[in-house]
Design a protein around this motif. Structure first.
Motif, PDB file in Angstrom:
ATOM      1  N   ALA A   1      46.445 -27.395 -27.597  1.00  0.00           N
ATOM      2  CA  ALA A   1      46.146 -27.284 -28.707  1.00  0.00           C
ATOM      3  C   ALA A   1      44.803 -26.592 -29.720  1.00  0.00           C
ATOM      4  O   ALA A   1      43.881 -26.734 -28.738  1.00  0.00           O
ATOM      5  N   ARG A   2      45.406 -25.675 -30.686  1.00  0.00           N
ATOM      6  CA  ARG A   2      43.983 -25.013 -31.397  1.00  0.00           C
ATOM      7  C   ARG A   2      43.840 -25.326 -32.736  1.00  0.00           C
ATOM      8  O   ARG A   2      45.777 -25.402 -33.462  1.00  0.00           O
ATOM      9  N   TRP A   3      42.612 -25.963 -33.075  1.00  0.00           N
ATOM     10  CA  TRP A   3      42.598 -26.246 -34.462  1.00  0.00           C
ATOM     11  C   TRP A   3      42.470 -24.794 -35.512  1.00  0.00           C
ATOM     12  O   TRP A   3      41.455 -24.260 -35.020  1.00  0.00           O
ATOM     13  N   VAL A   4      42.897 -24.589 -36.718  1.00  0.00           N
ATOM     14  CA  VAL A   4      42.137 -23.613 -37.195  1.00  0.00           C
ATOM     15  C   VAL A   4      42.153 -24.181 -38.578  1.00  0.00           C
ATOM     16  O   VAL A   4      42.672 -24.914 -39.280  1.00  0.00           O
ATOM     17  N   PRO A   5      40.531 -23.236 -39.697  1.00  0.00           N
ATOM     18  CA  PRO A   5      41.175 -23.557 -40.565  1.00  0.00           C
ATOM     19  C   PRO A   5      42.051 -23.547 -41.810  1.00  0.00           C
ATOM     20  O   PRO A   5      42.870 -22.482 -41.047  1.00  0.00           O
ATOM     21  N   ALA A   6      42.607 -24.427 -42.949  1.00  0.00           N
ATOM     22  CA  ALA A   6      43.867 -24.393 -43.516  1.00  0.00           C
ATOM     23  C   ALA A   6      42.723 -24.453 -45.704  1.00  0.00           C
ATOM     24  O   ALA A   6      42.227 -25.130 -45.295  1.00  0.00           O
ATOM     25  N   LYS A   7      43.993 -23.514 -45.708  1.00  0.00           N
ATOM     26  CA  LYS A   7      43.978 -23.739 -47.109  1.00  0.00           C
ATOM     27  C   LYS A   7      44.596 -24.752 -48.073  1.00  0.00           C
ATOM     28  O   LYS A   7      46.210 -24.124 -47.758  1.00  0.00           O
ATOM     29  N   PRO A   8      44.353 -25.688 -49.103  1.00  0.00           N
ATOM     30  CA  PRO A   8      45.233 -27.253 -48.185  1.00  0.00           C
ATOM     31  C   PRO A   8      46.084 -26.128 -50.163  1.00  0.00           C
ATOM     32  O   PRO A   8      45.480 -25.723 -50.356  1.00  0.00           O
ATOM     33  N   LYS A   9      47.531 -25.904 -50.619  1.00  0.00           N
ATOM     34  CA  LYS A   9      48.251 -25.799 -51.498  1.00  0.00           C
ATOM     35  C   LYS A   9      48.982 -26.759 -51.904  1.00  0.00           C
ATOM     36  O   LYS A   9      48.699 -26.908 -53.293  1.00  0.00           O
ATOM     37  N   SER A  10      50.023 -28.032 -51.285  1.00  0.00           N
ATOM     38  CA  SER A  10      49.835 -29.217 -52.178  1.00  0.00           C
ATOM     39  C   SER A  10      50.578 -30.093 -51.725  1.00  0.00           C
ATOM     40  O   SER A  10      50.706 -29.685 -49.699  1.00  0.00           O
ATOM     41  N   ARG A  11      50.792 -31.217 -51.686  1.00  0.00           N
ATOM     42  CA  ARG A  11      51.011 -32.562 -50.686  1.00  0.00           C
ATOM     43  C   ARG A  11      53.070 -32.576 -51.188  1.00  0.00           C
ATOM     44  O   ARG A  11      53.476 -32.118 -52.128  1.00  0.00           O
TER      45      ARG A  11
END
Length: 74
Positions: A1-11
């Motif tokens: 597995a690889r972790w990448v930065p992400a931008k939260p959009k919504s719950r």
């Protein structure tokens, strides 16, 4: 597995109104994706623990501020 930065959009909530997923936008190998992630695939920026890990050790799970990291299965 690889972790990448992400931008939260919504719950994303379940039928009972409980948080179920976090919709996030991230880049994977040069492509931009929008995807819903369960708590085992989300962690706060800078944290080594997933949201589900934080809940299990009693740290609680708060909405990410300023970013999230997403885990993608290999």
């Amino acid at each position: 597995a690889r972790w990448v930065p992400a931008k939260p959009k919504s719950r994303v909530v379940d039928d009972s109104g409980h948080d179920a997923y976090l919709s996030a936008e991230y880049q994977w190998d040069g492509e931009v994706y929008d995807q819903d992630f369960g708590p085992q695939h989300v962690r706060r920026s800078g944290s080594a623990l997933s949201v589900v890990d934080e809940v299990h050790i009693g740290g609680g799970a708060k909405a990410p501020k300023g970013g999230a990291a997403t885990g993608q299965g290999a």
